[in-house]
Write an enzyme that holds these catalytic residues in place. Structure first.
Site, PDB file in Angstrom:
ATOM      1  N   CYS A  46       0.816  -1.234   0.000  1.00  0.00           N
ATOM      2  CA  CYS A  46       0.000   0.000   0.000  1.00  0.00           C
ATOM      3  C   CYS A  46       0.848   1.283   0.000  1.00  0.00           C
ATOM      4  CB  CYS A  46      -0.947   0.009   1.188  1.00  0.00           C
ATOM      5  SG  CYS A  46      -0.196  -0.567   2.720  1.00  0.00           S
ATOM      6  N   HIS A 105      -3.054   6.201   4.532  1.00  0.00           N
ATOM      7  CA  HIS A 105      -1.633   6.349   4.841  1.00  0.00           C
ATOM      8  C   HIS A 105      -1.177   7.718   4.309  1.00  0.00           C
ATOM      9  CE1 HIS A 105      -1.633   2.271   6.044  1.00  0.00           C
ATOM     10  NE2 HIS A 105      -0.848   1.731   5.142  1.00  0.00           N
TER      11      HIS A 105
HETATM   12  P1  NAP Z   1      -7.640  -9.421   7.697  1.00  0.00           P
HETATM   13  O1  NAP Z   1      -8.626  -8.350   7.935  1.00  0.00           O
HETATM   14  O2  NAP Z   1      -7.005 -10.092   8.844  1.00  0.00           O
HETATM   15  O3  NAP Z   1      -8.329 -10.557   6.738  1.00  0.00           O
HETATM   16  C1  NAP Z   1      -7.679 -11.741   6.403  1.00  0.00           C
HETATM   17  C2  NAP Z   1      -8.525 -12.520   5.404  1.00  0.00           C
HETATM   18  O4  NAP Z   1      -7.810 -13.683   4.990  1.00  0.00           O
HETATM   19  C3  NAP Z   1      -9.837 -13.014   5.987  1.00  0.00           C
HETATM   20  O5  NAP Z   1     -10.840 -13.065   5.008  1.00  0.00           O
HETATM   21  C4  NAP Z   1      -9.480 -14.435   6.424  1.00  0.00           C
HETATM   22  O6  NAP Z   1     -10.594 -15.288   6.494  1.00  0.00           O
HETATM   23  C5  NAP Z   1      -8.613 -14.829   5.248  1.00  0.00           C
HETATM   24  N1  NAP Z   1      -7.775 -15.971   5.580  1.00  0.00           N
HETATM   25  C6  NAP Z   1      -6.861 -16.082   6.560  1.00  0.00           C
HETATM   26  N2  NAP Z   1      -6.337 -17.320   6.564  1.00  0.00           N
HETATM   27  C7  NAP Z   1      -6.925 -18.005   5.575  1.00  0.00           C
HETATM   28  C8  NAP Z   1      -6.811 -19.339   5.082  1.00  0.00           C
HETATM   29  N3  NAP Z   1      -5.982 -20.227   5.621  1.00  0.00           N
HETATM   30  N4  NAP Z   1      -7.589 -19.692   4.030  1.00  0.00           N
HETATM   31  C9  NAP Z   1      -8.445 -18.822   3.474  1.00  0.00           C
HETATM   32  N5  NAP Z   1      -8.603 -17.541   3.896  1.00  0.00           N
HETATM   33  C10 NAP Z   1      -7.849 -17.145   4.937  1.00  0.00           C
HETATM   34  O7  NAP Z   1      -6.435  -8.883   6.820  1.00  0.00           O
HETATM   35  P2  NAP Z   1      -6.444  -7.778   5.649  1.00  0.00           P
HETATM   36  O8  NAP Z   1      -6.055  -6.467   6.191  1.00  0.00           O
HETATM   37  O9  NAP Z   1      -7.706  -7.881   4.882  1.00  0.00           O
HETATM   38  O10 NAP Z   1      -5.209  -8.267   4.797  1.00  0.00           O
HETATM   39  C11 NAP Z   1      -5.184  -9.507   4.161  1.00  0.00           C
HETATM   40  C12 NAP Z   1      -3.894  -9.634   3.396  1.00  0.00           C
HETATM   41  O11 NAP Z   1      -3.909  -8.690   2.335  1.00  0.00           O
HETATM   42  C13 NAP Z   1      -2.622  -9.316   4.204  1.00  0.00           C
HETATM   43  O12 NAP Z   1      -2.166 -10.437   4.907  1.00  0.00           O
HETATM   44  C14 NAP Z   1      -1.695  -8.861   3.150  1.00  0.00           C
HETATM   45  O13 NAP Z   1      -1.038  -9.945   2.561  1.00  0.00           O
HETATM   46  C15 NAP Z   1      -2.616  -8.197   2.149  1.00  0.00           C
HETATM   47  N6  NAP Z   1      -2.610  -6.746   2.334  1.00  0.00           N
HETATM   48  C16 NAP Z   1      -2.017  -6.034   1.408  1.00  0.00           C
HETATM   49  C17 NAP Z   1      -1.970  -4.672   1.527  1.00  0.00           C
HETATM   50  C18 NAP Z   1      -1.230  -3.912   0.518  1.00  0.00           C
HETATM   51  O14 NAP Z   1      -0.378  -3.203   0.934  1.00  0.00           O
HETATM   52  N7  NAP Z   1      -1.546  -4.027  -0.752  1.00  0.00           N
HETATM   53  C19 NAP Z   1      -2.534  -3.999   2.582  1.00  0.00           C
HETATM   54  C20 NAP Z   1      -3.149  -4.748   3.537  1.00  0.00           C
HETATM   55  C21 NAP Z   1      -3.175  -6.129   3.396  1.00  0.00           C
HETATM   56  P3  NAP Z   1     -11.355 -15.528   7.915  1.00  0.00           P
HETATM   57  O15 NAP Z   1     -12.206 -14.321   8.138  1.00  0.00           O
HETATM   58  O16 NAP Z   1     -12.137 -16.771   7.619  1.00  0.00           O
HETATM   59  O17 NAP Z   1     -10.298 -15.699   8.946  1.00  0.00           O
HETATM   60  O1  3JN Z   2       0.810  -2.392   7.700  1.00  0.00           O
HETATM   61  C1  3JN Z   2       0.417  -1.815   6.678  1.00  0.00           C
HETATM   62  O2  3JN Z   2       0.020  -0.651   6.698  1.00  0.00           O
HETATM   63  C2  3JN Z   2       0.422  -2.530   5.373  1.00  0.00           C
HETATM   64  C3  3JN Z   2       0.509  -3.982   5.578  1.00  0.00           C
HETATM   65  C4  3JN Z   2       0.637  -4.821   4.593  1.00  0.00           C
HETATM   66  C5  3JN Z   2       0.764  -6.240   4.855  1.00  0.00           C
HETATM   67  C6  3JN Z   2       0.285  -6.778   6.034  1.00  0.00           C
HETATM   68  C7  3JN Z   2       0.447  -8.139   6.293  1.00  0.00           C
HETATM   69  C8  3JN Z   2       1.103  -8.944   5.397  1.00  0.00           C
HETATM   70  C9  3JN Z   2       1.393  -7.063   3.911  1.00  0.00           C
HETATM   71  C10 3JN Z   2       1.830  -6.487   2.611  1.00  0.00           C
HETATM   72  O3  3JN Z   2       0.966  -6.202   1.816  1.00  0.00           O
HETATM   73  O4  3JN Z   2       3.015  -6.327   2.363  1.00  0.00           O
HETATM   74  C11 3JN Z   2       1.579  -8.404   4.209  1.00  0.00           C
HETATM   75  C12 3JN Z   2       2.283  -9.312   3.277  1.00  0.00           C
HETATM   76  O5  3JN Z   2       1.630  -9.807   2.386  1.00  0.00           O
HETATM   77  O6  3JN Z   2       3.481  -9.529   3.467  1.00  0.00           O
END
Ligand code: NAP
Ligand code: 3JN
Length: 340
Positions: free
Chosen positions: A129, A243
């Site tokens: 992000c 952010h």
């Molecule tokens: P979150 O609110 O904790 O949501 C996690 C999601 O993943 C929930 O839907 C969860 O399902 C699902 N999940 C976890 N373990 C799983 C499994 N074993 N099988 C299937 N689904 C599973 O987290 P979030 O903020 O949405 O972020 C999720 C991911 O997106 C992060 O870990 C990161 O890799 C990525 N992300 C990227 C950015 C970016 O910078 N582009 C920003 C934030 C996040 P349940 O509800 O069933 O547990």
């Molecule tokens: O902390 C933030 O503001 C952004 C977080 C991103 C994030 C959180 C958990 C796992 C990531 C990411 O997108 O880099 C990951 C990950 O996939 O490594």
């Protein structure tokens, strides 16, 4: 118009829910949709375009018959499941860091490097992000003046740490307001309410955190220029959404603040808010729910007499341009370029 079979993986999470809203609000041509998450969500339902759908448990054959899957369930889930989806012919747009630095996998911000999308590249990575909003602002300046060096400090909202991050700030703020004992920190390293934490993700090489190194490495890959030097300091702040970044750049060619404003004003997805006489500048509360990257406080770096230093402030909704919106824009680009 052609319609597509779409899956949202991690649909119940902070990013997944925004992905669903983005598909709705941007009227992505959806023929069918399915929502996947972990076993914890079995039995839950989610709504799309006014209709309720079950949340199914993610399995390796979940990509069969799906054209596009938007993944946001973390890196380990992507590593385990996404290759099966891709092998079944599904385009996977993955929000995690699992594949971002893999040379074979495009890392895309559609306004910056859409040409990296290809028919035979089924796995596509969505950048971090903090990187997305920064490169969106850097690219038009780089095209004109060639950026040589970037120093950035981020002010990252708690929603970047998912639902648990949001709840932790809510609970601590509520306890403070009610005069109760402060709940212990759990998602974050320390109390986040009324505090700043200069650590996002774990410490890695050279005493930088992994989040900081993501900004360095991903910026080079997206901009297609390994020579750009990037040093980041990433800080968690007690803000729910959006952010903010204080960015300092050094360019090869002279770049005046006026020219930078002109370039940024014309750039796709960017809005310049920079009217200091009227105290107008971007702030997280104004960027929330907006599908735009805001840039302001554009000024000459007075510590650099060459005229090749510029400093500015970038704000964007981390769950939208930083995650869900960029992912849906990649899907839109796949459609526009007739790749999918
Ligand atoms: P979150 O609110 O904790 O949501 C996690 C999601 O993943 C929930 O839907 C969860 O399902 C699902 N999940 C976890 N373990 C799983 C499994 N074993 N099988 C299937 N689904 C599973 O987290 P979030 O903020 O949405 O972020 C999720 C991911 O997106 C992060 O870990 C990161 O890799 C990525 N992300 C990227 C950015 C970016 O910078 N582009 C920003 C934030 C996040 P349940 O509800 O069933 O547990
Ligand atoms: O902390 C933030 O503001 C952004 C977080 C991103 C994030 C959180 C958990 C796992 C990531 C990411 O997108 O880099 C990951 C990950 O996939 O490594």
């Amino acid at each position: 118009m052609k319609q597509f079979k779409v899956a949202v993986v991690g649909a119940t999470g902070a990013v997944g829910r925004e992905m669903i809203k983005m598909l709705e609000s941007r009227k992505f041509p959806v023929e069918s949709i399915k929502f996947l998450a972990s076993e914890r969500s079995a039995g839950k339902t989610l709504t799309f375009n006014g209709k309720e759908y079950p949340v199914d448990v993610l399995t390796k054959d979940g990509g069969k018959g799906v054209d596009i899957a938007l993944y946001s369930a973390g890196a380990s889930v992507s590593k385990e499941f996404a290759p099966y989806f891709a092998a079944d012919g599904c385009f996977v747009i993955d929000n995690s860091s699992a594949w971002r630095m893999d040379k074979e996998i495009p890392l895309v911000v559609p306004e910056v490097n859409p040409d990296d999308l290809k028919k035979d590249k089924k796995l596509i990575a969505n950048p971090n992000c903090s990187t997305i909003q920064m490169v969106a602002a850097l690219k038009p300046l780089h095209n004109y003046a060639k950026i040589e060096r970037v120093i950035v400090s981020t002010y990252q909202a708690v929603s970047g740490a998912g639902q648990k991050g949001i709840s932790e700030l809510e609970e601590q703020s509520k306890a403070w307001a009610e005069g109760k004992n402060m709940p212990a920190a759990s998602k974050f390293q320390y109390q986040i309410a009324f505090n700043l934490i200069p650590q996002i993700d774990v410490f890695a090489d050279d005493d930088y955190t992994k989040e900081e190194l993501k900004m360095t490495n991903e910026t080079k890959k997206i901009m297609g220029d390994d020579s750009i030097l990037v040093s980041a300091t990433c800080v968690r702040v007690p803000v729910f959404r959006s952010h903010s970044e204080s960015v300092w750049i050094e360019t090869q060619k002279e770049l005046t603040p006026q020219k930078a404003k002109e370039l940024l004003s014309k750039a796709e997805g960017i809005e310049v808010i920079d009217d200091i006489a009227n105290k107008k500048y971007p702030m997280p509360l104004c960027a929330q729910d907006k599908q735009i990257t805001f840039v302001g406080r554009i000024r000459k770096d007075i510590s650099n007499p060459t005229g090749k230093g510029l400093t500015f402030w970038v704000v964007s909704d981390n769950l939208l341009k930083g995650a869900a919106l960029n992912a849906v824009q990649i899907a839109e680009k796949l459609v526009e370029l007739q790749i999918v």
